[in-house]
Design a protein around this motif. Structure first.
Motif, PDB file in Angstrom:
ATOM      1  N   ARG A  46       0.957  -1.199  -0.129  1.00 31.72           N
ATOM      2  CA  ARG A  46       0.005  -0.028   0.077  1.00 31.72           C
ATOM      3  C   ARG A  46       0.943   1.362   0.048  1.00 31.72           C
ATOM      4  O   ARG A  46       0.697   2.209  -0.616  1.00 31.72           O
ATOM      5  N   TYR A  47       1.878   1.289   1.036  1.00 32.14           N
ATOM      6  CA  TYR A  47       2.446   2.534   1.222  1.00 32.14           C
ATOM      7  C   TYR A  47       4.032   2.595   0.290  1.00 32.14           C
ATOM      8  O   TYR A  47       4.236   3.639  -0.155  1.00 32.14           O
ATOM      9  N   ARG A  48       4.433   1.514  -0.095  1.00 26.64           N
ATOM     10  CA  ARG A  48       5.833   1.687  -0.611  1.00 26.64           C
ATOM     11  C   ARG A  48       6.002   0.578  -1.676  1.00 26.64           C
ATOM     12  O   ARG A  48       7.080  -0.354  -1.766  1.00 26.64           O
ATOM     13  N   PRO A  49       5.195   0.253  -2.644  1.00 30.10           N
ATOM     14  CA  PRO A  49       5.111  -0.763  -3.561  1.00 30.10           C
ATOM     15  C   PRO A  49       6.485  -0.727  -4.383  1.00 30.10           C
ATOM     16  O   PRO A  49       6.912  -1.576  -4.964  1.00 30.10           O
ATOM     17  N   ASP A  50       6.968   0.537  -4.725  1.00 29.13           N
ATOM     18  CA  ASP A  50       8.330   0.782  -5.434  1.00 29.13           C
ATOM     19  C   ASP A  50       9.411   0.295  -4.615  1.00 29.13           C
ATOM     20  O   ASP A  50      10.466  -0.144  -5.453  1.00 29.13           O
ATOM     21  N   ARG A  51       9.384  -0.350  -3.343  1.00 33.61           N
ATOM     22  CA  ARG A  51      10.652  -0.801  -2.747  1.00 33.61           C
ATOM     23  C   ARG A  51      10.730  -2.390  -2.869  1.00 33.61           C
ATOM     24  O   ARG A  51      11.283  -2.928  -2.328  1.00 33.61           O
ATOM     25  N   VAL A  52       9.340  -2.741  -3.084  1.00 33.25           N
ATOM     26  CA  VAL A  52       9.107  -4.212  -3.148  1.00 33.25           C
ATOM     27  C   VAL A  52      10.017  -5.158  -4.081  1.00 33.25           C
ATOM     28  O   VAL A  52       9.809  -4.661  -5.285  1.00 33.25           O
ATOM     29  N   VAL A  53      10.899  -5.926  -3.735  1.00 32.60           N
ATOM     30  CA  VAL A  53      11.902  -6.877  -4.721  1.00 32.60           C
ATOM     31  C   VAL A  53      11.013  -7.894  -5.139  1.00 32.60           C
ATOM     32  O   VAL A  53      10.709  -8.176  -6.581  1.00 32.60           O
ATOM     33  N   SER A 105     -11.985 -13.521  -0.248  1.00 34.27           N
ATOM     34  CA  SER A 105     -11.661 -13.598   1.288  1.00 34.27           C
ATOM     35  C   SER A 105     -10.292 -13.999   1.580  1.00 34.27           C
ATOM     36  O   SER A 105      -9.900 -13.855   3.004  1.00 34.27           O
ATOM     37  N   ASP A 106      -9.537 -14.233   0.764  1.00 36.33           N
ATOM     38  CA  ASP A 106      -8.237 -14.629   0.781  1.00 36.33           C
ATOM     39  C   ASP A 106      -7.095 -13.641   0.765  1.00 36.33           C
ATOM     40  O   ASP A 106      -7.230 -12.801  -0.198  1.00 36.33           O
ATOM     41  N   ASP A 107      -6.345 -13.336   1.903  1.00 34.67           N
ATOM     42  CA  ASP A 107      -5.460 -12.244   1.818  1.00 34.67           C
ATOM     43  C   ASP A 107      -4.375 -12.347   0.779  1.00 34.67           C
ATOM     44  O   ASP A 107      -3.941 -11.481   0.186  1.00 34.67           O
ATOM     45  N   LEU A 108      -3.856 -13.645   0.517  1.00 35.58           N
ATOM     46  CA  LEU A 108      -2.997 -13.867  -0.635  1.00 35.58           C
ATOM     47  C   LEU A 108      -3.418 -13.635  -1.852  1.00 35.58           C
ATOM     48  O   LEU A 108      -2.864 -13.001  -2.765  1.00 35.58           O
ATOM     49  N   ALA A 109      -4.773 -13.845  -2.091  1.00 34.16           N
ATOM     50  CA  ALA A 109      -5.542 -12.990  -3.437  1.00 34.16           C
ATOM     51  C   ALA A 109      -5.385 -11.844  -3.318  1.00 34.16           C
ATOM     52  O   ALA A 109      -4.957 -11.259  -4.641  1.00 34.16           O
ATOM     53  N   HIS A 110      -5.446 -10.865  -2.359  1.00 32.95           N
ATOM     54  CA  HIS A 110      -5.285  -9.398  -2.353  1.00 32.95           C
ATOM     55  C   HIS A 110      -3.884  -9.195  -2.880  1.00 32.95           C
ATOM     56  O   HIS A 110      -3.608  -8.342  -3.420  1.00 32.95           O
ATOM     57  N   ILE A 111      -2.953 -10.033  -2.290  1.00 37.70           N
ATOM     58  CA  ILE A 111      -1.564  -9.690  -2.403  1.00 37.70           C
ATOM     59  C   ILE A 111      -1.293  -9.776  -4.014  1.00 37.70           C
ATOM     60  O   ILE A 111      -0.615  -9.143  -4.532  1.00 37.70           O
ATOM     61  N   TYR A 112      -1.524 -11.113  -4.321  1.00 35.30           N
ATOM     62  CA  TYR A 112      -1.479 -11.374  -5.720  1.00 35.30           C
ATOM     63  C   TYR A 112      -2.070 -10.334  -6.713  1.00 35.30           C
ATOM     64  O   TYR A 112      -1.149  -9.679  -7.486  1.00 35.30           O
ATOM     65  N   ALA A 113      -3.093  -9.695  -6.318  1.00 35.86           N
ATOM     66  CA  ALA A 113      -3.724  -8.692  -7.201  1.00 35.86           C
ATOM     67  C   ALA A 113      -2.925  -7.247  -7.050  1.00 35.86           C
ATOM     68  O   ALA A 113      -2.567  -6.613  -7.916  1.00 35.86           O
ATOM     69  N   ARG A 114      -2.520  -6.989  -5.831  1.00 36.62           N
ATOM     70  CA  ARG A 114      -1.794  -5.836  -5.764  1.00 36.62           C
ATOM     71  C   ARG A 114      -0.264  -5.864  -6.362  1.00 36.62           C
ATOM     72  O   ARG A 114       0.384  -4.908  -6.951  1.00 36.62           O
ATOM     73  N   CYS A 115       0.174  -7.086  -6.458  1.00 38.29           N
ATOM     74  CA  CYS A 115       1.560  -7.458  -7.007  1.00 38.29           C
ATOM     75  C   CYS A 115       1.427  -7.289  -8.482  1.00 38.29           C
ATOM     76  O   CYS A 115       2.378  -6.790  -9.204  1.00 38.29           O
ATOM     77  N   SER A 116       0.419  -7.831  -9.094  1.00 37.76           N
ATOM     78  CA  SER A 116      -0.070  -7.483 -10.336  1.00 37.76           C
ATOM     79  C   SER A 116      -0.206  -6.172 -10.747  1.00 37.76           C
ATOM     80  O   SER A 116       0.414  -5.966 -11.937  1.00 37.76           O
ATOM     81  N   ASP A 117      -0.839  -5.512  -9.871  1.00 39.70           N
ATOM     82  CA  ASP A 117      -0.871  -3.931 -10.360  1.00 39.70           C
ATOM     83  C   ASP A 117       0.436  -3.200 -10.653  1.00 39.70           C
ATOM     84  O   ASP A 117       0.663  -2.241 -11.207  1.00 39.70           O
ATOM     85  N   HIS A 118       1.300  -3.571  -9.739  1.00 38.42           N
ATOM     86  CA  HIS A 118       2.653  -3.218  -9.791  1.00 38.42           C
ATOM     87  C   HIS A 118       4.051  -3.787 -10.409  1.00 38.42           C
ATOM     88  O   HIS A 118       4.996  -3.563 -10.195  1.00 38.42           O
ATOM     89  N   ASN A 119       3.529  -4.965 -11.009  1.00 41.93           N
ATOM     90  CA  ASN A 119       4.312  -5.643 -11.851  1.00 41.93           C
ATOM     91  C   ASN A 119       5.583  -6.213 -11.016  1.00 41.93           C
ATOM     92  O   ASN A 119       6.803  -6.238 -11.220  1.00 41.93           O
ATOM     93  N   ILE A 120       4.991  -6.759  -9.576  1.00 41.58           N
ATOM     94  CA  ILE A 120       6.150  -7.423  -8.774  1.00 41.58           C
ATOM     95  C   ILE A 120       5.873  -8.848  -8.810  1.00 41.58           C
ATOM     96  O   ILE A 120       4.830  -9.377  -8.643  1.00 41.58           O
ATOM     97  N   PRO A 121       7.196  -9.555  -8.948  1.00 44.60           N
ATOM     98  CA  PRO A 121       6.951 -10.923  -9.047  1.00 44.60           C
ATOM     99  C   PRO A 121       6.466 -11.748  -7.798  1.00 44.60           C
ATOM    100  O   PRO A 121       6.924 -11.262  -6.644  1.00 44.60           O
TER     101      PRO A 121
END
Length: 244
Positions: free
Chosen positions: A28-35, A49-65
């Motif tokens: 949410r706050y520092r996506p540019d720092r995620v490796v 309802s799965d937190d990991l699904a939300h994490i996958y979605a946010r990673c997809s939004d920011h092109n994070i592997p």
């Protein structure tokens, strides 16, 4: 395949979250720092309802592997129920000279540091100064104890209290049990700095007399408050004065 993350050391250029909530706050706050994000298992991306699904979605939004790598989670955490961690590059920060500060002298307990960071954010203080031999706010266990609040904050380290005071000339309020004035009876200047000592030693005699010392009254059956609790009480009063 990139090199897998190593167990954290203070000198490392990277750190990592432990758990879903801190990972979501990092995204949410520092996506540019995620490796890279490591997960224990693949998920159904349609399961809201799965937190990991939300994490996958946010990673997809920011092109994070994202990598399914239970061995990484097992190696970096003693908790076998950990389902996700995010490796991130540490980053420099500076304090806002126009904002209220929380000033902590040599806090060592990572749980306390994380709790104080989370409490500061909850009461609207986003700038924290650490003085002396303080715990590392980027340590994964401090990050976890903060529930990811660390990523919404700015913090800086100073060798001595004099170094901090040279950088920020402003009203200082040490919290100490023997202060003549009681918290709640004094109006804080804007901006100001609330000063707290370490868990074991508190403030030194010289530090207790800086600025306008304040005390937190409590039942004498308890000798003193845990520093994280005292920080919460004082920040609540500061917040009350700032926003009503």
């Amino acid at each position: 395949m990139p090199a897998q993350p190593k167990r954290y050391t203070r000198r490392a250029e990277t750190s990592y979250t432990l758990g879903a909530f801190a990972t979501l706050e990092l995204l949410r706050y520092r996506p540019d720092r995620v490796v890279r994000v490591y997960v224990r298992y693949a998920v159904d991306l349609k399961d809201d309802s799965d937190d990991l699904a939300h994490i996958y979605a946010r990673c997809s939004d920011h092109n994070i592997p994202v990598e399914v790598a239970p061995d990484v989670l097992n190696r970096l955490s003693h908790k076998k129920n950990l389902d996700v961690l995010a490796l991130f590059a540490k980053y420099p920060l500076s304090l806002d000279a126009g904002a209220d500060h929380l000033l902590l002298v040599a806090p060592r307990d990572l749980g306390n540091v994380g709790t104080m960071m989370r409490t500061a954010l909850a009461f609207g203080v986003r700038d924290i100064a650490f003085v002396g031999d303080a715990a590392d706010a980027f340590n994964p266990h401090a990050v976890r104890a903060s529930i990811g609040a660390v990523f919404a904050l700015s913090f800086a380290y100073f060798e001595t209290l004099d170094d901090y005071r040279a950088a920020f000339d402003r009203p200082l309020y040490p919290l100490t049990p023997d202060a003549p004035d009681r918290l709640g009876d004094v109006s804080f200047n804007d901006p100001c700095t609330l000063l707290f000592g370490s868990e074991a030693r508190g403030l030194s005699p010289d530090q207790r007399t800086l600025g306008q010392p304040l005390r937190i009254d409590h039942d004498p059956a308890t000798e003193s408050l845990n520093v994280a609790v005292a920080v919460g009480v004082a920040l609540r009063e500061l917040c009350r004065q700032r926003v009503g």
